[in-house]
Design an enzyme around this catalytic site. Structure first.
Site, PDB file in Angstrom:
ATOM      1  N   LYS A  11      30.826  47.141  40.225  1.00 18.15           N
ATOM      2  CA  LYS A  11      31.285  48.364  40.445  1.00 18.15           C
ATOM      3  C   LYS A  11      30.226  49.565  40.635  1.00 18.15           C
ATOM      4  O   LYS A  11      29.218  49.224  40.303  1.00 18.15           O
ATOM      5  CB  LYS A  11      32.503  48.540  39.187  1.00 18.15           C
ATOM      6  CG  LYS A  11      33.455  47.707  39.482  1.00 18.15           C
ATOM      7  CD  LYS A  11      34.525  48.053  38.339  1.00 18.15           C
ATOM      8  CE  LYS A  11      35.694  46.887  38.362  1.00 18.15           C
ATOM      9  NZ  LYS A  11      36.812  47.418  37.415  1.00 18.15           N
ATOM     10  N   PHE A  59      46.858  55.588  35.631  1.00 13.16           N
ATOM     11  CA  PHE A  59      45.091  55.664  35.913  1.00 13.16           C
ATOM     12  C   PHE A  59      44.797  55.513  37.377  1.00 13.16           C
ATOM     13  O   PHE A  59      43.557  55.442  37.588  1.00 13.16           O
ATOM     14  CB  PHE A  59      44.525  54.905  34.790  1.00 13.16           C
ATOM     15  CG  PHE A  59      45.207  53.307  35.135  1.00 13.16           C
ATOM     16  CD1 PHE A  59      44.360  52.535  36.209  1.00 13.16           C
ATOM     17  CD2 PHE A  59      46.157  52.757  34.170  1.00 13.16           C
ATOM     18  CE1 PHE A  59      44.690  51.258  36.371  1.00 13.16           C
ATOM     19  CE2 PHE A  59      46.307  51.409  34.391  1.00 13.16           C
ATOM     20  CZ  PHE A  59      45.665  50.529  35.569  1.00 13.16           C
ATOM     21  N   ASN A 114      33.910  49.845  33.361  1.00 16.31           N
ATOM     22  CA  ASN A 114      33.793  48.269  32.997  1.00 16.31           C
ATOM     23  C   ASN A 114      32.903  47.299  34.064  1.00 16.31           C
ATOM     24  O   ASN A 114      32.918  46.061  33.763  1.00 16.31           O
ATOM     25  CB  ASN A 114      35.092  47.558  32.628  1.00 16.31           C
ATOM     26  CG  ASN A 114      36.102  47.504  33.780  1.00 16.31           C
ATOM     27  OD1 ASN A 114      35.669  47.762  34.846  1.00 16.31           O
ATOM     28  ND2 ASN A 114      37.141  46.832  33.636  1.00 16.31           N
ATOM     29  N   HIS A 117      34.130  43.654  38.771  1.00 17.09           N
ATOM     30  CA  HIS A 117      35.643  43.099  39.174  1.00 17.09           C
ATOM     31  C   HIS A 117      35.673  41.464  39.419  1.00 17.09           C
ATOM     32  O   HIS A 117      34.569  41.203  40.002  1.00 17.09           O
ATOM     33  CB  HIS A 117      36.385  43.838  40.201  1.00 17.09           C
ATOM     34  CG  HIS A 117      37.304  42.991  40.669  1.00 17.09           C
ATOM     35  ND1 HIS A 117      38.718  43.372  40.234  1.00 17.09           N
ATOM     36  CD2 HIS A 117      37.510  42.026  41.740  1.00 17.09           C
ATOM     37  CE1 HIS A 117      39.714  42.667  40.839  1.00 17.09           C
ATOM     38  NE2 HIS A 117      38.852  41.730  41.779  1.00 17.09           N
TER      39      HIS A 117
END
Length: 151
Positions: A11, A59, A114, A117
């Site tokens: 990401k 979100f 985070n 993915h």
């Protein structure tokens, strides 16, 4: 068998924090085979298709904004149980629950950042791979190390 494939994407925060090489290194060292890779600024419509199952979540708008905040590295990896094993290597979605030694456990703190993915099932891997890559971008080749990795 060992032809199973998964979609892995570093990401924008992972790209900015220069952990792309670390991710590739871990998947290579595990014995998985790289089948496709591209570096791109993901278009909004692609991200909306990719995350369509989350579109009703509160979100969701923040997720799309975050994922389009910078370039991503999209990859396809191949190998025995690569979807399940890849998820274990990534760690939990929430880095706070991720064990040291996992990518998220070692490199991140907060769920909204985070860094990576990974497909959560063989079915979603197929869907995600066809969304991010054209068939001709998936490279078929013989990796000579395979004989040393599989019986």
């Amino acid at each position: 068998g060992n032809k199973e494939r998964t979609f892995i994407a570093v990401k924008p925060d992972g790209v900015q924090r220069c952990i792309v090489g670390e991710v590739i290194k871990r998947f290579e060292q595990k014995g998985f085979k790289l089948v496709a890779m591209k570096f791109l600024q993901a278009p909004k419509d692609l991200l909306e298709k990719h995350y369509c199952e989350l579109s009703d979540k509160p979100f969701y708008p923040k997720l799309i904004k975050y994922m389009s905040s910078g370039p991503v590295v999209a990859m396809v990896w191949e190998g025995l149980n690569v979807v399940k094993t890849g998820r274990v290597m990534l760690g939990e979605t929430n880095p706070a629950d991720s064990k040291p030694g996992t990518i998220r456990g070692d490199f991140c703190i907060q769920v909204g950042r985070n860094i990576i993915h990974g497909s959560d099932s063989v079915e979603s891997a197929k869907k995600e791979i066809s969304l991010w890559f054209k068939r001709e971008e998936l490279v078929e080749y013989q990796n000579c190390a395979q004989d040393w990795i599989y019986e």
